[in-house]
Design an enzyme around this catalytic site. Structure first.
Site, PDB file in Angstrom:
ATOM      1  N   LYS A  74       0.837  -1.097   0.021  1.00 30.94           N
ATOM      2  CA  LYS A  74       0.113   0.035  -0.010  1.00 30.94           C
ATOM      3  C   LYS A  74       0.928   1.205  -0.175  1.00 30.94           C
ATOM      4  O   LYS A  74       1.919   1.336   0.508  1.00 30.94           O
ATOM      5  CB  LYS A  74      -0.921  -0.072   1.190  1.00 30.94           C
ATOM      6  CG  LYS A  74      -1.998   1.133   1.424  1.00 30.94           C
ATOM      7  CD  LYS A  74      -2.605   0.844   2.479  1.00 30.94           C
ATOM      8  CE  LYS A  74      -3.630   2.130   2.789  1.00 30.94           C
ATOM      9  NZ  LYS A  74      -4.515   2.049   3.906  1.00 30.94           N
ATOM     10  N   SER A 150      -9.159   3.134   3.550  1.00 26.16           N
ATOM     11  CA  SER A 150      -8.162   3.902   2.538  1.00 26.16           C
ATOM     12  C   SER A 150      -7.594   2.780   1.562  1.00 26.16           C
ATOM     13  O   SER A 150      -6.775   3.220   0.802  1.00 26.16           O
ATOM     14  CB  SER A 150      -7.241   4.733   3.331  1.00 26.16           C
ATOM     15  OG  SER A 150      -6.622   4.136   4.202  1.00 26.16           O
ATOM     16  N   SER A 174      -9.760   1.388   7.819  1.00 22.29           N
ATOM     17  CA  SER A 174      -9.167   1.274   6.245  1.00 22.29           C
ATOM     18  C   SER A 174      -8.755   0.013   5.946  1.00 22.29           C
ATOM     19  O   SER A 174      -8.490  -0.225   4.629  1.00 22.29           O
ATOM     20  CB  SER A 174      -7.716   2.321   6.420  1.00 22.29           C
ATOM     21  OG  SER A 174      -8.354   3.723   6.352  1.00 22.29           O
TER      22      SER A 174
END
Length: 357
Positions: A74, A150, A174
């Site tokens: 990520k 996210s 997230s």
């Protein structure tokens, strides 16, 4: 290996094929690269392609339970030496990280092949994945729908069958939100179960936890076996585990006490589809013999937001101030999105007492 064969295996399944010699790590890497090239134009899940790195990793004699399994980091706290982590912000310079994060080292030791970094909202602030820098990520089940955030890019890539699992992290949902939006397994581990070293000892007073999104529970558990544990300098540690997380998934947990809610923390009703889903799962759990109760923590309606906002805004302010120190200047008008700039202004007003309270 055909397209359908690759998609039918989870991470541990692919690693088993590699260990048996039925497929090479390099072949899995090329399959995943082909899938990125095929699906990413519609999904916008991968924002930094690291094909040369991945091809080189696939040639190395690495061991581990995820030997040769294609993987994505990520674009937040997934630092690897030589490549930038920008948190989807135009203010974050494209400065390469000087060293691997502890988490990245542990991912590598698990045997995965890293092929890129995934899409996030600016500074990971939102429960949707869309930024001015990278653009919106799209849900593979319906490209017109949100991936959640996210870790939306990670979830989209896993749900689309590009990789069987991908790095994700969670402060305010997230991991859990994208997992829900994309139909995946998403676990936010216990605080301090994974380390944020060496650059961070703590993020958001322990609200930020590192892990993955997966298609199977066993991949989720097996990767936690690979990445958990404290490092020297960590400000606090999670209680030690007596057996592997993967082994714990294989035994009967006995009768559990499980609570569920059909409202959000402020007491507002959820969408009927969500309520239906929660009720269905609650019934399944009760039918399995667990003690299932509808309950909610005793909070005032405005309490969750009032507690969360000072932490969230103060952390953002610290990140922007840190980048200001790195660059020797503050953000220009067009380098922060309006919401980010507004939260930054809020963060600058949070007192030390407010934060600690």
């Amino acid at each position: 290996m055909s397209f359908s064969d690759y998609a039918s295996h989870d991470g541990l399944g692919l690693a088993e094929l590699v260990s048996k010699g039925e497929v090479k790590a390099s072949e899995l890497a090329e399959e995943a690269i082909g899938r990125i090239e095929k699906h990413n134009p519609a999904l916008n899940a991968v924002i930094l392609k690291l094909y040369d790195l991945g091809r080189d990793m696939a040639k190395q004699p690495v061991e581990g339970p995820f030997k040769g399994v294609p993987f994505l980091l990520k674009d937040a706290f997934g630092d690897i030496a030589g490549y930038p982590t920008r948190l989807a912000s135009r203010f974050r310079a494209e400065t390469p990280a000087k060293e691997d994060a502890v988490l990245a080292r542990r991912f590598k030791a698990s045997g995965v092949t890293i092929l890129g970094k995934t899409n996030v909202p600016e500074f990971t602030l939102l429960p949707t994945t869309e930024s001015n820098l990278y653009g919106a990520a799209h849900n593979p089940w319906n490209p017109d729908h949100s991936t959640g955030g996210s870790s939306g890019g990670a979830a989209a890539a896993v749900a689309a069958g590009i990789v069987p699992l991908a790095h994700a992290n969670d402060s305010g949902g997230s991991i859990r939100i994208p997992a829900s939006s994309c139909g995946l397994v998403g676990l936010k581990p216990t605080r301090a179960r994974t380390s944020l070293g060496p650059d961070y000892g703590d993020v958001l007073s322990g609200l930020c936890h590192e892990h993955v999104v997966t298609r199977t529970v066993r991949d989720c558990a097996a990767m936690l076996d690979c990445i958990h544990g404290n490092e020297p300098g960590d400000p606090y540690v999670a209680p030690p585990v007596k057996e592997s997380f993967l082994e714990q998934t294989k035994r009967n947990p006995g009768k559990l006490r499980i609570a569920f809610s059909k409202t959000n923390p402020a007491g507002a009703k959820l969408h009927p589809d969500c309520v239906k889903g929660v009720e269905s799962v609650a019934k399944q759990l009760a039918d399995l013999g667990h003690e299932v109760t509808e309950a909610m923590p005793p909070l005032n309606p405005d309490e969750p937001g009032n507690l969360f906002l000072p932490l969230w805004a103060a952390w953002l302010s610290s990140e922007i101030e840190l980048e200001t120190a790195r660059r020797g200047r503050g953000p220009k008008e067009d380098e922060l999105e309006p919401l980010t700039r507004g939260l930054w202004e809020v963060g600058k007003t949070v007192s030390a007492a407010q934060y600690l309270l």
